[in-house]
Design an enzyme around this catalytic site. Structure first.
Site, PDB file in Angstrom:
ATOM      1  N   ARG A 102       0.976  -1.224   0.007  1.00 40.77           N
ATOM      2  CA  ARG A 102       0.101   0.053   0.096  1.00 40.77           C
ATOM      3  C   ARG A 102       0.893   1.191   0.045  1.00 40.77           C
ATOM      4  NH1 ARG A 102      -5.416   1.117   3.298  1.00 40.77           N
ATOM      5  NH2 ARG A 102      -6.226  -0.119   1.443  1.00 40.77           N
ATOM      6  N   HIS A 129      -6.814   0.274  -7.054  1.00 42.13           N
ATOM      7  CA  HIS A 129      -7.212  -0.410  -5.887  1.00 42.13           C
ATOM      8  C   HIS A 129      -7.714  -1.970  -6.234  1.00 42.13           C
ATOM      9  CE1 HIS A 129      -7.582  -1.570  -1.856  1.00 42.13           C
ATOM     10  NE2 HIS A 129      -8.461  -0.559  -1.227  1.00 42.13           N
ATOM     11  N   GLN A 132      -9.873  -4.116  -3.725  1.00 43.56           N
ATOM     12  CA  GLN A 132     -11.074  -3.660  -3.599  1.00 43.56           C
ATOM     13  C   GLN A 132     -12.186  -4.012  -4.820  1.00 43.56           C
ATOM     14  OE1 GLN A 132     -11.977  -1.645  -0.737  1.00 43.56           O
ATOM     15  NE2 GLN A 132     -14.113  -2.490  -1.482  1.00 43.56           N
ATOM     16  N   ASP A 224     -17.212   6.867  -2.712  1.00 44.37           N
ATOM     17  CA  ASP A 224     -16.080   6.750  -1.885  1.00 44.37           C
ATOM     18  C   ASP A 224     -15.898   8.067  -0.966  1.00 44.37           C
ATOM     19  OD1 ASP A 224     -13.596   6.021  -0.746  1.00 44.37           O
ATOM     20  OD2 ASP A 224     -12.691   6.141  -2.818  1.00 44.37           O
ATOM     21  N   CYS A 263     -16.384   1.461  -0.274  1.00 40.18           N
ATOM     22  CA  CYS A 263     -15.170   0.722   0.141  1.00 40.18           C
ATOM     23  C   CYS A 263     -14.880   0.918   1.505  1.00 40.18           C
ATOM     24  CB  CYS A 263     -14.025   1.178  -0.934  1.00 40.18           C
ATOM     25  SG  CYS A 263     -13.502   2.963  -0.686  1.00 40.18           S
ATOM     26  N   ARG A 291     -13.665  -8.697   1.181  1.00 42.42           N
ATOM     27  CA  ARG A 291     -12.127  -8.359   0.891  1.00 42.42           C
ATOM     28  C   ARG A 291     -11.312  -9.460   1.332  1.00 42.42           C
ATOM     29  NH1 ARG A 291     -10.110  -3.119   0.976  1.00 42.42           N
ATOM     30  NH2 ARG A 291      -8.081  -4.442   0.195  1.00 42.42           N
TER      31      ARG A 291
HETATM   32  N1   CP Z   1     -11.466  -0.359   1.760  1.00 41.13           N
HETATM   33  C1   CP Z   1     -10.181  -0.197   2.082  1.00 41.13           C
HETATM   34  O1   CP Z   1      -9.221  -0.414   1.557  1.00 41.13           O
HETATM   35  O2   CP Z   1      -9.881  -0.021   3.793  1.00 41.13           O
HETATM   36  P1   CP Z   1      -8.680   0.241   4.407  1.00 41.13           P
HETATM   37  O3   CP Z   1      -8.277   1.481   4.269  1.00 41.13           O
HETATM   38  O4   CP Z   1      -9.318  -0.162   5.959  1.00 41.13           O
HETATM   39  O5   CP Z   1      -7.900  -0.900   4.142  1.00 41.13           O
HETATM   40  N1  NVA Z   2     -10.099   6.514  -2.230  1.00 40.55           N
HETATM   41  C1  NVA Z   2      -9.691   6.152  -0.864  1.00 40.55           C
HETATM   42  C2  NVA Z   2      -9.848   4.777  -0.736  1.00 40.55           C
HETATM   43  C3  NVA Z   2      -9.519   4.353   0.634  1.00 40.55           C
HETATM   44  C4  NVA Z   2      -9.917   2.483   0.777  1.00 40.55           C
HETATM   45  C5  NVA Z   2      -8.375   6.371  -0.711  1.00 40.55           C
HETATM   46  O1  NVA Z   2      -7.415   6.209  -1.501  1.00 40.55           O
HETATM   47  O2  NVA Z   2      -8.001   6.971   0.443  1.00 40.55           O
END
Ligand code: CP
Ligand code: NVA
Length: 317
Positions: A102, A129, A132, A224, A263, A291
């Protein structure tokens, strides 16, 4: 060559089977309890941003598949301080059987994959992502196995989650309309890629700046946060999203059997009202659970192609 998952189109050819396998793992617990394709493997997960769902679902999913999860928080490892991404990739490839990452810049996960000798899974970058998206389409498939009635509407920012949602729709032949404020459109290269894939699948993809237009007749309404991780200094951005909240008034235009998806984490009162989040047609917590199952399917696919024969037999494909 090692296969990586950086955006969901990386598994386009087998995406539908990966989703069916995820549902099979979730439904047939007698089978999945004994299914240990990661036995003896160690999977590392690097996080540069916070996470609840991704971290916990990867740790538990890897454990269920017989593997050892290692969570590597950026503050605790040398990456970004005294070691490059390329060197980190080469070192971790000597110990581990796969890596999840990440990160902020998508180019960082691309660089990690370029130098890694084991599969790299993008666990969220500023551009994509895919994990997701796998959970999202698994959740839609549970409701409509062949996506015959599914019509997706996105209301919000043209962000990382939307990118893989539109790619997933293009792969599976699902119509998708996204409503974004002017100036917050999704990346042109991702839209072009999705449009190209959609030519083969027949999915209709369309952009609008009008939330009501996007939601009209849709069965899946997805939003989102308006300000993603890494954009915290762009607070002014919020003003552009007036009228983009998913609330009961907006949902009057949707199909009666609408489902609400997000998400998560959700900023209640900003992109979605409490009433919609807590509505019986909100499926956000199914999505969150999925997930884990979807990533278990992806991990099996990327780490143990030998398990493919087991899938084929199990799914009769
Ligand atoms: N949806 C998602 O990726 O959640 P987190 O940021 O909690 O991992
Ligand atoms: N668009 C959001 C998704 C979080 C799961 C971000 O990147 O913060």
């Amino acid at each position: 060559m090692v296969d990586h998952l950086l955006s969901i189109d990386d598994v386009a050819d087998d995406f539908a089977v990966i989703l069916r396998w995820a549902i099979a793992l979730k439904q047939d617990t007698e089978f999945s309890e004994d299914f240990k394709p990661l036995d003896g493997m160690s999977i590392g997960s690097i996080y540069e941003k916070p996470s609840t769902r991704t971290r916990v679902s990867f740790e538990t999913g890897i454990h269920k598949l017989g593997g050892q999860p290692l969570t590597l928080l950026k503050g605790d490892i040398q990456l970004g301080k005294s070691e490059t991404i390329a060197d980190t990739a080469q070192v971790l490839s000597r110990y581990l059987d796969a890596l999840t990452y990440r990160c902020f810049a998508h180019s960082d996960v691309e660089e990690l994959a370029e130098h890694s000798e084991v599969p790299v899974i993008n666990a969220l970058s500023d551009k994509h992502h895919p994990c997701q998206a796998a959970a999202d389409f698994m959740t839609m498939m549970e409701k409509d196995p062949e996506f015959k009635k599914t019509r997706v509407a996105w209301v919000g920012d043209g962000n990382n989650v939307l990118h893989d949602l539109m790619l997933g729709c293009s792969i599976l032949g699902v119509d998708c309309t996204w409503a974004v404020p002017e100036g917050f459109e999704p990346d042109e290269d991702v839209v072009a890629k999705a449009m190209e894939i959609a030519e083969a699948s027949g999915a209709e993809l369309r952009q609008t700046h009008d939330p009501e237009d996007a939601v009209s007749g849709a069965t899946i309404i997805y939003t989102d946060v308006f300000v993603s991780m890494g954009e915290e200094d762009q607070v002014d951005k919020m003003t552009a999203f007036d009228g983009f909240q998913v609330n009961m008034e907006l949902l009057e235009s949707a199909d009666d059997n609408w489902s609400f998806m997000h998400c998560l984490p959700a900023h209640r009162g900003d992109e979605v009202s409490d009433e919609v989040m807590d509505h019986k047609q909100s499926i956000v917590f199914e999505q969150a659970e999925n997930r884990m199952w979807a990533q278990m399917s992806l991990l099996t696919y990327l780490c143990d192609m030998g398990a493919w024969e087991t899938w084929a037999e199990f799914l009769e494909i």
